[in-house]
Design an enzyme around this catalytic site. Structure first.
Site, PDB file in Angstrom:
ATOM      1  N   ASP A  60     -30.899 -21.237   5.711  1.00 26.18           N
ATOM      2  CA  ASP A  60     -31.711 -22.729   6.855  1.00 26.18           C
ATOM      3  C   ASP A  60     -30.291 -22.946   8.193  1.00 26.18           C
ATOM      4  OD1 ASP A  60     -30.916 -25.311   7.439  1.00 26.18           O
ATOM      5  OD2 ASP A  60     -31.469 -25.590   5.632  1.00 26.18           O
ATOM      6  N   MET A  61     -30.424 -22.763   8.899  1.00 25.84           N
ATOM      7  CA  MET A  61     -29.722 -22.665  10.027  1.00 25.84           C
ATOM      8  C   MET A  61     -29.025 -24.188   9.704  1.00 25.84           C
ATOM      9  SD  MET A  61     -32.030 -22.576  13.537  1.00 25.84           S
ATOM     10  CE  MET A  61     -33.212 -24.292  12.924  1.00 25.84           C
ATOM     11  N   HIS A  80     -34.228 -26.324  21.793  1.00 24.77           N
ATOM     12  CA  HIS A  80     -35.019 -26.657  22.565  1.00 24.77           C
ATOM     13  C   HIS A  80     -35.733 -27.893  22.155  1.00 24.77           C
ATOM     14  CE1 HIS A  80     -38.938 -24.404  23.589  1.00 24.77           C
ATOM     15  NE2 HIS A  80     -38.346 -24.448  22.414  1.00 24.77           N
ATOM     16  N   LYS A 105     -32.691 -18.310  21.213  1.00 28.70           N
ATOM     17  CA  LYS A 105     -33.595 -18.223  22.011  1.00 28.70           C
ATOM     18  C   LYS A 105     -34.721 -18.816  21.876  1.00 28.70           C
ATOM     19  CE  LYS A 105     -37.408 -15.801  24.101  1.00 28.70           C
ATOM     20  NZ  LYS A 105     -38.764 -17.023  23.471  1.00 28.70           N
ATOM     21  N   ASP A 111     -34.233 -16.636  10.256  1.00 32.85           N
ATOM     22  CA  ASP A 111     -34.652 -17.408   9.605  1.00 32.85           C
ATOM     23  C   ASP A 111     -35.274 -17.958   8.310  1.00 32.85           C
ATOM     24  OD1 ASP A 111     -37.829 -18.837  11.079  1.00 32.85           O
ATOM     25  OD2 ASP A 111     -37.402 -18.181  12.559  1.00 32.85           O
ATOM     26  N   VAL A 162     -30.815 -16.517  15.841  1.00 27.36           N
ATOM     27  CA  VAL A 162     -30.974 -17.781  14.445  1.00 27.36           C
ATOM     28  C   VAL A 162     -32.125 -18.505  14.819  1.00 27.36           C
ATOM     29  CG1 VAL A 162     -29.621 -19.806  14.590  1.00 27.36           C
ATOM     30  CG2 VAL A 162     -27.826 -17.781  14.226  1.00 27.36           C
ATOM     31  N   GLY A 211     -34.755 -16.565  14.814  1.00 27.08           N
ATOM     32  CA  GLY A 211     -35.238 -15.657  15.105  1.00 27.08           C
ATOM     33  C   GLY A 211     -36.323 -14.807  15.719  1.00 27.08           C
ATOM     34  N   GLY A 212     -37.513 -15.830  14.860  1.00 24.69           N
ATOM     35  CA  GLY A 212     -38.767 -16.130  14.453  1.00 24.69           C
ATOM     36  C   GLY A 212     -39.052 -14.398  13.699  1.00 24.69           C
TER      37      GLY A 212
HETATM   38  N1  SAH Z   1     -36.823 -17.397  18.736  1.00 26.37           N
HETATM   39  C1  SAH Z   1     -37.829 -17.231  18.271  1.00 26.37           C
HETATM   40  C2  SAH Z   1     -38.501 -18.481  18.196  1.00 26.37           C
HETATM   41  C3  SAH Z   1     -38.701 -19.804  18.863  1.00 26.37           C
HETATM   42  S1  SAH Z   1     -39.154 -20.444  17.401  1.00 26.37           S
HETATM   43  C4  SAH Z   1     -38.511 -16.435  19.716  1.00 26.37           C
HETATM   44  O1  SAH Z   1     -38.023 -17.269  20.823  1.00 26.37           O
HETATM   45  O2  SAH Z   1     -39.405 -15.859  19.431  1.00 26.37           O
HETATM   46  C5  SAH Z   1     -38.385 -21.675  16.413  1.00 26.37           C
HETATM   47  C6  SAH Z   1     -38.075 -21.154  15.576  1.00 26.37           C
HETATM   48  O3  SAH Z   1     -37.749 -22.038  14.378  1.00 26.37           O
HETATM   49  C7  SAH Z   1     -39.117 -21.106  14.441  1.00 26.37           C
HETATM   50  O4  SAH Z   1     -39.315 -20.121  13.991  1.00 26.37           O
HETATM   51  C8  SAH Z   1     -39.404 -21.554  13.021  1.00 26.37           C
HETATM   52  O5  SAH Z   1     -39.244 -20.799  11.574  1.00 26.37           O
HETATM   53  C9  SAH Z   1     -37.082 -21.707  13.208  1.00 26.37           C
HETATM   54  N2  SAH Z   1     -37.055 -22.649  12.165  1.00 26.37           N
HETATM   55  C10 SAH Z   1     -37.036 -23.717  12.066  1.00 26.37           C
HETATM   56  N3  SAH Z   1     -36.142 -24.323  11.248  1.00 26.37           N
HETATM   57  C11 SAH Z   1     -35.458 -23.920  10.889  1.00 26.37           C
HETATM   58  C12 SAH Z   1     -34.093 -23.602   9.936  1.00 26.37           C
HETATM   59  N4  SAH Z   1     -34.124 -24.307   9.242  1.00 26.37           N
HETATM   60  N5  SAH Z   1     -33.519 -22.519   9.561  1.00 26.37           N
HETATM   61  C13 SAH Z   1     -34.000 -21.761  10.463  1.00 26.37           C
HETATM   62  N6  SAH Z   1     -34.774 -21.385  11.524  1.00 26.37           N
HETATM   63  C14 SAH Z   1     -35.426 -22.505  10.715  1.00 26.37           C
HETATM   64  C1  2HI Z   2     -48.048 -22.451  19.648  1.00 29.94           C
HETATM   65  C2  2HI Z   2     -47.059 -21.692  21.079  1.00 29.94           C
HETATM   66  C3  2HI Z   2     -46.566 -22.715  21.107  1.00 29.94           C
HETATM   67  C4  2HI Z   2     -46.991 -24.600  20.834  1.00 29.94           C
HETATM   68  C5  2HI Z   2     -47.366 -24.351  19.563  1.00 29.94           C
HETATM   69  C6  2HI Z   2     -48.593 -23.309  18.911  1.00 29.94           C
HETATM   70  O1  2HI Z   2     -46.545 -25.615  21.297  1.00 29.94           O
HETATM   71  C7  2HI Z   2     -45.781 -22.878  22.781  1.00 29.94           C
HETATM   72  O2  2HI Z   2     -45.943 -22.166  23.033  1.00 29.94           O
HETATM   73  C8  2HI Z   2     -44.767 -24.221  22.804  1.00 29.94           C
HETATM   74  C9  2HI Z   2     -45.923 -25.634  21.848  1.00 29.94           C
HETATM   75  O3  2HI Z   2     -47.581 -25.873  23.755  1.00 29.94           O
HETATM   76  C10 2HI Z   2     -43.582 -24.156  21.752  1.00 29.94           C
HETATM   77  C11 2HI Z   2     -42.223 -22.565  22.320  1.00 29.94           C
HETATM   78  C12 2HI Z   2     -41.548 -23.158  22.350  1.00 29.94           C
HETATM   79  C13 2HI Z   2     -41.485 -23.852  21.000  1.00 29.94           C
HETATM   80  C14 2HI Z   2     -41.977 -24.648  20.026  1.00 29.94           C
HETATM   81  C15 2HI Z   2     -43.139 -24.335  21.088  1.00 29.94           C
HETATM   82  O4  2HI Z   2     -40.417 -23.747  20.315  1.00 29.94           O
HETATM   83  O5  2HI Z   2     -49.007 -23.109  18.248  1.00 29.94           O
END
Ligand code: SAH
Ligand code: 2HI
Length: 361
Positions: A247-248, A265, A261, A227, A203, A205-206
């Site tokens: 939309d989660m 936060h 993941k 995502d 979820v 998951g980028g």
């Molecule tokens: N889990 C991934 C990405 C974390 S960044 C990793 O660890 O690499 C947070 C992600 O939340 C982003 O990809 C963003 O597009 C997604 N996001 C934000 N709002 C959301 C929503 N309402 N529903 C689903 N995904 C969402």
């Molecule tokens: C790229 C990387 C990061 C960012 C913005 C960017 O914001 C990060 O690594 C950090 C922060 O500095 C981040 C990490 C996790 C997350 C959001 C931001 O969920 O363009």
């Protein structure tokens, strides 16, 4: 009042001054690291196959002769900070210093799965730094908004999504993917977490970097990367790895396990609860056998490693200022998990500063 000549008081004062200046100038070390990344110093040394002298480096980086001594000064700080090694080599009977890579600068080698250059670029991007000029205004304004919004008038997610040409969204996604690829080791050390699952939904998951690793290690698990449409809309997977947009906060596709993941936060407790409740719903068909897997920081203020705690607390302010999100302590995780209606959980520290939390219905 006469200035005290008491030795210990003086030394305390000097220590205090050094401590303060050190924290004032921490940003110089961050920026020197960013410069090293932009110059491609690590790539040059890596491609050379052995440590390089200053003149070799300068010519490989195609620097103007007037910049060679500047490069030396940057290398001196970066070497002190653990990014390069210094050895003595003989060239034409003369002894010269050669700069080599350390485990930390190896993380700047482009093309490697462990390359973190995009993370440096994103985290130290002007958009992440400039907002701090408004921190005083932020404290004085009686509005619930992020520092980023206070400074720019815009929500960070909207800023990312605004125009695809500026590349901010892809930089963010590339940075997240870079961090995620580092998860490989943790995955192999925690295989039991994923064993026996028939399906998993990653979820938020980028672009699917973590899911791809899970798919490689466990090709039989039916994996879904979930995502926003602008992130996964154009991606195609294969038989056991598919991309779904949505939309989660509305609903999450059903699976035996939900992976979150670096997601919770980004959100405050109220919104994190919503995500966890929707996750619980997504695994509900498995009864007691479903699980939610959270990978995030669990702040440990009692750790002997002060640098680790400092990094966790710095991340907390990054999440606060960009998203009104937060890094959580073990107690805060526990409360959030139980408030969402789960019955038990297990925390395992991974990759140094993050933890893996298995959460059971
Ligand atoms: N889990 C991934 C990405 C974390 S960044 C990793 O660890 O690499 C947070 C992600 O939340 C982003 O990809 C963003 O597009 C997604 N996001 C934000 N709002 C959301 C929503 N309402 N529903 C689903 N995904 C969402
Ligand atoms: C790229 C990387 C990061 C960012 C913005 C960017 O914001 C990060 O690594 C950090 C922060 O500095 C981040 C990490 C996790 C997350 C959001 C931001 O969920 O363009």
């Amino acid at each position: 009042m006469a200035f005290s000549t008491n030795g210990s008081e003086e030394s305390e004062l000097y220590h205090a001054q050094i401590h303060l200046y050190k924290h004032v100038y921490n940003f110089v070390s961050s920026m020197a690291l960013k410069s090293a990344m932009e110059l491609g110093i690590a790539d040059a040394i890596h491609n050379h196959g052995k440590p390089m002298t200053l003149s070799e480096l300068a010519s490989s980086l195609k620097l103007h002769p007037s910049k060679v001594n500047i490069l030396y000064r940057f290398l001196r700080l970066l070497t002190h900070n653990g990014f390069f090694t210094k050895t003595t080599v003989k060239s034409n009977e003369e002894e010269e210093t050669a700069y080599g890579l350390t485990p930390s600068s190896k993380l700047l080698i482009s093309g490697k799965s462990t390359c973190l250059s995009t993370l440096i670029e994103g985290a130290l991007h002007a958009s992440s730094i400039d907002m701090w000029k408004s921190s005083k205004k932020w404290f004085n304004e009686d509005k619930e908004q992020t520092l980023f919004e206070c400074a720019t008038g815009e929500n960070y997610w909207d800023f990312l999504n605004k125009d695809s040409e500026s590349g901010t969204l892809s930089l963010f996604q590339d940075a997240m993917a870079a961090d995620s690829r580092m998860f490989k080791l943790a995955l192999h050390e925690n295989k039991n977490v994923f064993e026996g699952l028939e399906s998993l939904v990653d979820v938020a998951g980028g672009t699917g970097a973590v899911t791809k690793l899970i798919h490689e290690a466990f090709p039989q698990i039916k994996c879904t990367v979930f995502d926003q449409p602008q992130v996964v809309g154009n991606l195609t997977g294969n038989e056991n790895l598919n991309f779904v947009s949505g939309d989660m906060f509305k609903s999450i596709p059903p699976a035996d396990a939900v992976l979150l993941k670096w997601v919770l936060h980004d959100w405050n407790d109220e919104l994190s609860l919503k995500i966890l409740k929707n996750s619980k719903e997504a695994i509900s068909h498995k009864g007691k056998d479903g699980k939610v897997i959270i990978i995030d920081i669990s702040i440990d203020e009692t750790s002997d490693d002060r640098r680790l705690t400092e990094l966790q607390l710095e991340y907390d302010l990054v999440m606060l200022t960009m998203f009104l999100g937060k890094e959580r302590t073990k107690q805060e995780w526990e409360k959030l998990i139980y408030d969402a209606g789960f019955s038990s959980y297990k925390i395992t520290p991974i990759s140094g500063f993050k933890s893996l939390v298995e959460v059971y219905p």
